[in-house]
Design an enzyme around this catalytic site. Structure first.
Site, PDB file in Angstrom:
ATOM      1  N   GLU A   1     -19.166  -4.220  10.991  1.00  0.00           N
ATOM      2  CA  GLU A   1     -20.028  -3.356  11.797  1.00  0.00           C
ATOM      3  C   GLU A   1     -21.078  -4.138  12.584  1.00  0.00           C
ATOM      4  OE1 GLU A   1     -18.394  -1.013   8.356  1.00  0.00           O
ATOM      5  OE2 GLU A   1     -19.408  -2.954   8.556  1.00  0.00           O
TER       6      GLU A   1
ATOM      7  N   LYS B   1       0.842  -1.190   0.000  1.00  0.00           N
ATOM      8  CA  LYS B   1       0.000   0.000   0.000  1.00  0.00           C
ATOM      9  C   LYS B   1       0.884   1.250   0.000  1.00  0.00           C
ATOM     10  CE  LYS B   1      -4.222   1.748   2.170  1.00  0.00           C
ATOM     11  NZ  LYS B   1      -5.287   1.474   3.152  1.00  0.00           N
TER      12      LYS B   1
ATOM     13  N   ARG C   1     -25.282  -0.631   8.486  1.00  0.00           N
ATOM     14  CA  ARG C   1     -25.112  -2.074   8.372  1.00  0.00           C
ATOM     15  C   ARG C   1     -25.462  -2.798   9.665  1.00  0.00           C
ATOM     16  NH1 ARG C   1     -19.823  -3.765   5.236  1.00  0.00           N
ATOM     17  NH2 ARG C   1     -20.713  -3.556   3.171  1.00  0.00           N
TER      18      ARG C   1
END
Length: 614
Positions: free
Chosen positions: A363, A279, A391
């Site tokens: 979540e 990344k 969610r």
């Protein structure tokens, strides 16, 4: 520049290996220069350059379906599919979205702003292809922690059992997925990705598939090979779920990736390609601090220094205040769903690591875990973005509200968030939080009120409680007001809550110069709703305007109007909010102006309330 010559997939296919390397370097430079001016998700896109180039070479995304997960890693895809010249409009009003958007390009297969849903959506597309008798490839590209969400595993489990041909690419830029088990493991993994081996495997399968005896021979040798590999390596979770596993692959070798993707396509079965990337690759500030450049504002490309960051914002104040309360109460613990940095929790995580839980992009699990903590006497605080809390609605209703457990929800990014657009605007929590029985919802208008309301939420309120606050800094209104009335007036009543009071007070001041006397009421708590002050004001003014930075569906105004009617209080009623649809991306200021929720817009609404009675 090679990048400037890439106008279509055909141009990409003409490049040799050395030209591809140069192209990838140019793409990284292009990303840094452009995102430095607009802000956006930089680190994840720097890491996926070679992988995206390989995907675009192997697949025709105008027909083949490429589903991103999460969608913020789509910038390179957009550059290579005809949108490079629009990149100066990235995340700007009327410009390119920072996420895939089918209405923007035929190459964008599916909107993808949240995480872990790509396998399920791609499986639906693959099944639709099979049912319709069509011929195209379906690819789900997972990255940035998408596999920390349970929905991804639900999809993988279903796909593996179905044997539906599709490819899942795991862009692994930090997670530990499969353990390294010594030299033999490394050798065999390398052998499995050797192009000659893959070509032989495909030829062998084709040859043995022509006769019944051949198919039986293939079945026997396949089982023997699988058993041999299992003895030496064990199996991956993906193989246990029914996928052919290819990997790990060097995610910065576009030639190797393309070779493996072609082999995966030829297998005509569920295949998972495990790609290892870095990344932030190619830009030192991002490589060294990828979390800081995950979602970054405007910055100096030479130094990497962010130039548009607010000195203090609501998230930071929340985190600091929570640390202060945690000093004297060991019951306080904090949960977040992969948003430690964004939710202002770095300090808490460092100071109280044993009471800090980052559950990843999960979540639903976070809400249920908070319920368990509360049930056993802890004081859990779940710091979560408004759109991500959507969610966990079922768990909030069933696991927490049903038992009236005391869980504090710090609902960050409430209201418009700006450049991330439709998928991230916190415009629906007002509606869904207020309908939950026993739910208390606070709306601080500034930092001081946030501190005060957090204290109340932790130590005074019983049952589930939410504190919703926006992204960014406070406005000019910085008083702590226990009373509802902010400004007296006689012509009309204007009701607001949260930071919306800044625009309303400004509009009321301008209205006074035009001879309009507006009475401004600010609600610090929108559930349960106390209308006593509103009733008193409207009985005097006989006109009411309610300004809310939320969806029209489930807005506070409708409940207030209903209560006015039920109490036989006659009034001219008007509301202004974000409307019944979704709001596009752009700066918060421009979006508020377009929705008439800035001071000029609210002033115009005030004038219309009065003019309509003439």
């Amino acid at each position: 520049m090679i990048l400037e010559t890439i106008k279509s997939r055909d141009d990409l296919l003409q490049l040799d290996a050395q030209q591809e390397k140069i192209l990838c370097e140019e793409i990284r430079s292009f990303l840094v220069q452009n995102v430095s001016r607009t802000g956006g998700h930089l680190a994840s896109n720097l890491g996926i350059v070679e992988l995206t180039v390989a995907i675009q070479k192997v697949f025709d995304t105008s027909r083949d379906r490429l589903v991103f997960d999460v969608g913020h890693q789509c910038y390179v895809h957009k550059i290579l599919t005809g949108r490079m010249e629009q990149f100066d409009t990235l995340r700007q009003l009327g410009g390119l979205s920072g996420f895939p958007k089918p209405c923007e390009s035929v190459h964008d297969a599916f909107i993808a702003g949240h995480a872990s849903n790509a396998v399920s959506a791609a499986y639906g597309m693959a099944k639709a292809r099979t049912l319709a008798g069509d011929d195209y490839q379906v690819i789900a590209l997972l990255g940035d922690g998408a596999l920390t969400g349970g929905l991804a595993y639900e999809g993988l489990n279903n796909v593996g059992a179905s044997r539906e041909p599709m490819i899942v690419i795991l862009n692994d830029n930090g997670m530990s997925i499969t353990p390294n088990v010594g030299a033999i493991a490394r050798y065999l993994k390398k052998a499995r990705l050797n192009p000659d081996y893959l070509e032989f495997k495909l030829r062998y399968r084709a040859a043995t598939g022509k006769t019944k005896l051949g198919r039986a021979l293939y079945s026997i040798t396949h089982r023997l090979k699988a058993r041999f590999r299992q003895i030496l390596l064990g199996t991956t979770i993906f193989e246990n779920l029914g996928f052919t596993y290819l990997g790990p692959v060097d995610g910065h070798d576009s030639q190797m990736i393309a070779s493996v993707l072609r082999a995966a396509t030829a297998l005509h079965e569920p295949v998972l390609v495990h790609v290892i990337t870095q990344k932030g690759k190619g830009y030192a500030p991002s490589e060294n601090n990828p979390s800081d450049y995950h979602g970054v504002g405007v910055f100096d490309p030479e130094t990497g220094i962010v130039t548009d960051r607010a000195a203090v914002d609501f998230s930071a104040v929340f985190g600091q205040t929570l640390c202060e309360f945690a000093k004297s109460d060991s019951r306080i613990c904090v949960l977040t769903a992969a948003m430690q940095h964004g939710a202002g929790l770095n300090g808490f995580a460092q100071t109280y690591p044993e009471r800090f839980f980052d559950v990843g992009i999960a979540e639903e699990h976070a809400v249920s875990m908070a319920a368990g903590l509360a049930k056993q006497g802890m004081l859990p605080v779940l710091a979560i973005y408004s759109t991500f809390l959507q969610r966990g609605f079922d768990q909030l209703l069933h696991d927490i509200a049903l038992q009236q457990l005391h869980v504090v929800f710090a609902v960050d990014r409430a209201g418009l968030v700006g450049a991330d657009g439709e998928t991230h605007h916190g415009m629906f929590d007002v509606g869904f939080l207020r309908q939950i029985p026993g739910m208390t919802v606070f709306c601080p208008s500034n930092f001081a009120e946030l501190r005060q309301m957090l204290q109340k939420a932790l130590f005074e309120v019983k049952g589930p409680v939410a504190i919703r606050y926006p992204r960014g800094a406070e406005g000019s209104f910085q008083a702590v007001e226990e009373k509802t009335l902010l400004r007296s007036g006689s012509d009309l009543t204007v009701v607001c809550y949260g930071t919306q009071c800044n625009a309303v007070l400004e509009a009321a001041e301008e209205a006074a110069g035009l001879g309009i006397s507006a009475e401004v009421l600010k609600l610090g708590r929108i559930a349960p709703l106390d209308c006593a002050d509103i009733f008193e004001s409207v009985r005097k003014t006989r006109r009411i305007l309610i300004a809310e930075e939320c969806s029209d569906r489930g807005c506070l105004a409708d409940e207030i109007f209903s209560k006015l009617a039920a109490n036989r209080i006659s009034a001219s009623c008007r509301k202004v909010n974000l409307g019944r649809g979704f709001v596009t991306h752009g700066s918060v200021g421009k979006l508020l102006h377009g929705c008439r929720l800035d001071a000029p817009g609210i002033l115009g609404e005030m004038q219309e309330v009065l003019q309509n009675e003439k």
